[in-house]
Write an enzyme that holds these catalytic residues in place. Structure first.
Site, short mmCIF file in Angstrom:
data_model
loop_
_atom_site.label_atom_id
_atom_site.label_comp_id
_atom_site.label_asym_id
_atom_site.label_seq_id
_atom_site.Cartn_x
_atom_site.Cartn_y
_atom_site.Cartn_z
N LYS A 138 95.83 96.49 34.33
CA LYS A 138 95.22 94.82 34.09
C LYS A 138 94.07 94.66 34.82
O LYS A 138 93.15 94.07 34.58
CB LYS A 138 96.17 93.83 34.59
CG LYS A 138 97.60 94.12 33.82
CD LYS A 138 97.30 93.41 32.42
CE LYS A 138 98.48 93.39 31.70
NZ LYS A 138 98.34 92.85 30.28
N ILE A 148 104.92 83.77 34.30
CA ILE A 148 105.08 83.05 32.88
C ILE A 148 106.68 83.20 32.49
O ILE A 148 106.78 84.64 32.29
CB ILE A 148 103.97 83.18 31.73
CG1 ILE A 148 102.60 83.15 32.33
CG2 ILE A 148 104.36 82.56 30.77
CD1 ILE A 148 102.21 82.00 32.85
N VAL A 168 99.16 99.37 19.11
CA VAL A 168 97.90 99.57 19.74
C VAL A 168 97.71 100.64 20.40
O VAL A 168 96.64 100.93 20.90
CB VAL A 168 97.55 98.43 20.88
CG1 VAL A 168 97.39 97.00 20.03
CG2 VAL A 168 98.38 98.40 22.08
N TYR A 192 100.89 99.15 36.14
CA TYR A 192 100.48 98.11 35.51
C TYR A 192 99.17 97.24 36.07
O TYR A 192 98.31 96.79 35.29
CB TYR A 192 101.65 97.09 35.74
CG TYR A 192 101.59 95.64 35.00
CD1 TYR A 192 101.78 95.50 33.56
CD2 TYR A 192 101.31 94.52 35.74
CE1 TYR A 192 101.69 94.27 33.01
CE2 TYR A 192 101.34 93.25 35.23
CZ TYR A 192 101.60 93.19 33.71
OH TYR A 192 101.68 91.97 33.38
N ILE A 244 103.84 85.21 25.22
CA ILE A 244 102.59 84.50 25.40
C ILE A 244 101.65 84.75 24.34
O ILE A 244 100.96 84.01 23.93
CB ILE A 244 102.04 85.26 26.57
CG1 ILE A 244 102.83 84.81 28.00
CG2 ILE A 244 100.56 84.72 26.74
CD1 ILE A 244 102.15 85.53 29.03
N ARG A 267 105.60 87.52 19.81
CA ARG A 267 106.44 86.73 20.56
C ARG A 267 105.85 86.43 21.88
O ARG A 267 104.57 87.01 22.10
CB ARG A 267 108.08 87.56 20.79
CG ARG A 267 107.60 89.03 21.44
CD ARG A 267 109.00 89.85 21.55
NE ARG A 267 108.79 91.34 21.91
CZ ARG A 267 109.05 91.56 23.11
NH1 ARG A 267 109.58 90.78 24.00
NH2 ARG A 267 108.78 92.93 23.31
N GLY A 311 101.11 94.39 25.71
CA GLY A 311 101.08 94.79 26.98
C GLY A 311 102.68 95.02 27.37
O GLY A 311 103.59 94.56 26.84
P1 NDP Z 1 106.69 90.25 26.20
O1 NDP Z 1 107.43 91.34 26.61
O2 NDP Z 1 107.36 89.04 25.94
O3 NDP Z 1 105.76 90.63 24.80
C1 NDP Z 1 104.84 91.69 24.61
C2 NDP Z 1 104.30 91.91 23.41
O4 NDP Z 1 103.37 92.82 23.34
C3 NDP Z 1 105.21 91.98 22.13
O5 NDP Z 1 104.61 91.19 20.87
C4 NDP Z 1 105.17 93.57 22.14
O6 NDP Z 1 105.40 93.74 20.60
C5 NDP Z 1 103.72 93.49 22.48
N1 NDP Z 1 103.50 95.25 22.48
C6 NDP Z 1 103.92 95.87 23.75
N2 NDP Z 1 103.51 97.01 23.46
C7 NDP Z 1 102.86 97.17 22.41
C8 NDP Z 1 101.94 98.06 21.48
N3 NDP Z 1 102.00 99.53 22.16
N4 NDP Z 1 101.55 98.00 20.50
C9 NDP Z 1 101.45 96.66 19.92
N5 NDP Z 1 102.06 95.58 20.52
C10 NDP Z 1 102.70 95.67 21.73
O7 NDP Z 1 105.52 90.02 27.16
P2 NDP Z 1 104.50 88.64 27.58
O8 NDP Z 1 104.66 87.76 26.39
O9 NDP Z 1 105.21 88.17 28.92
O10 NDP Z 1 103.29 89.22 27.86
C11 NDP Z 1 102.08 89.29 26.98
C12 NDP Z 1 101.04 89.89 27.88
O11 NDP Z 1 100.75 88.81 28.98
C13 NDP Z 1 101.25 91.21 28.25
O12 NDP Z 1 99.94 91.63 28.48
C14 NDP Z 1 101.43 90.92 30.00
O13 NDP Z 1 101.13 92.06 30.52
C15 NDP Z 1 100.69 89.61 30.31
N6 NDP Z 1 101.23 88.96 31.26
C16 NDP Z 1 102.44 88.28 31.19
C17 NDP Z 1 103.08 87.57 32.47
C18 NDP Z 1 104.31 87.00 32.60
O14 NDP Z 1 104.79 86.54 33.35
N7 NDP Z 1 105.27 86.94 31.44
C19 NDP Z 1 102.20 87.42 33.43
C20 NDP Z 1 100.79 87.95 33.35
C21 NDP Z 1 100.33 88.72 32.24
P3 NDP Z 1 107.06 93.99 20.30
O15 NDP Z 1 107.82 92.85 20.09
O16 NDP Z 1 106.87 95.04 19.07
O17 NDP Z 1 107.73 94.88 21.44
#
Ligand code: NDP
Length: 242
Positions: free
Chosen positions: A152, A181, A57, A148, A22, A20, A85
């Protein structure tokens, strides 16, 4: 731009947290470019049209099992996108050690775990791309985000060390630093927090996951062969200056 040639070699790609947000946009973008794309999920199942493997992870054994499945399905991982993340924001005075280490374990140690597992086959194959999804917060810091931001910022150190260790083997390691985002993560913010963030963004709008995916697609392409140890902001100018 060699758009028509960009993908004359379809690579074996793994995107962590590609179910899901990004990560999913990145996975779809790379699949559209002709790569063989697998994603990790934590039980939600694979998104339509993508190969999914279950892995948290924070667990090296689950990561190893997931890599084995990906290797069987599409060959050794050549492009690793470390995207999974979490955040758990609160001011330092209130942040428990568990809150700190849990976020670092998922975001930074998790990236180390998958990168380590991917590296041996990249070395064998004499080709590889590590792409770490960091954040503007890793460079600028954020009030209430000590855990966080530390995780990062750490990804920059990981990528640049890998660049020095593996750069001569046709392997690159780069960082993408998104700003604000629109995803589930930012949808959790209050309206006031969203407005305050918007006021700081020179582009005057939030970013789309597909805009991060486009930069990752470039980093995975042959056009980016000489981009190594770089931090590419995708933030509408929010973090300018570092
Ligand atoms: P979401 O919360 O929408 O998605 C997070 C994703 O990470 C999910 O697929 C989740 O899996 C997975 N995840 C979290 N923890 C684990 C774990 N321990 N093991 C495996 N998978 C895991 O976040 P975003 O899409 O917004 O963020 C994606 C990345 O981009 C992150 O690293 C975030 O820090 C970074 N980011 C996001 C920003 C934003 O504005 N949105 C800005 C800057 C960076 P599950 O579905 O199972 O929970």
């Amino acid at each position: 731009m060699l758009a028509h040639e960009e993908c004359y070699v379809g690579r074996s790609v793994l995107v962590t947290g590609g179910n899901r947000g990004i990560g999913l946009a990145i996975a779809r973008g790379l699949a559209d470019a002709g790569h063989k794309v697998a994603v990790t999920h934590r039980g939600s199942g694979a998104p339509e049209g993508l190969f999914g493997v279950q892995a948290d992870v924070t667990d090296a054994e689950q990561i190893d099992a997931a890599f084995k499945q990906v290797e069987q399905h599409q060959g050794p991982v050549e492009v690793l996108v470390s995207n999974a993340g979490i955040n758990d924001d609160t001011l330092l005075m209130r942040m428990s050690e568990e809150q700190f280490t849990r976020v670092v374990d998922a975001n930074l140690t998790g990236a180390y775990r998958v990168a380590k597992r991917a590296s041996r086959n990249m070395l064998r194959g004499k080709w590889g791309r590590f792409i770490f999804v960091s954040s503007v917060i890793g460079l600028s810091g954020g009030a209430g985000q000590v855990n966080y931001a530390a995780s990062k910022a750490g990804l920059v150190g990981v990528a640049r060390s890998l660049t020095r260790e593996l750069g001569s083997r046709n392997i690159t390691a780069n960082v993408v630093a998104p700003g604000f985002i629109v995803t589930d993560m930012t949808n959790e913010l209050t309206e006031d927090q969203r407005k305050a963030a918007l006021a700081q963004i020179p582009s005057g709008r939030y970013g789309e996951a597909a805009e991060v995916a486009g930069v990752v697609r470039f980093l995975a392409s042959d056009d980016a062969a000489y981009v190594n140890g770089a931090v590419l902001p995708v933030d509408g100018g929010l973090g300018m200056g570092h």
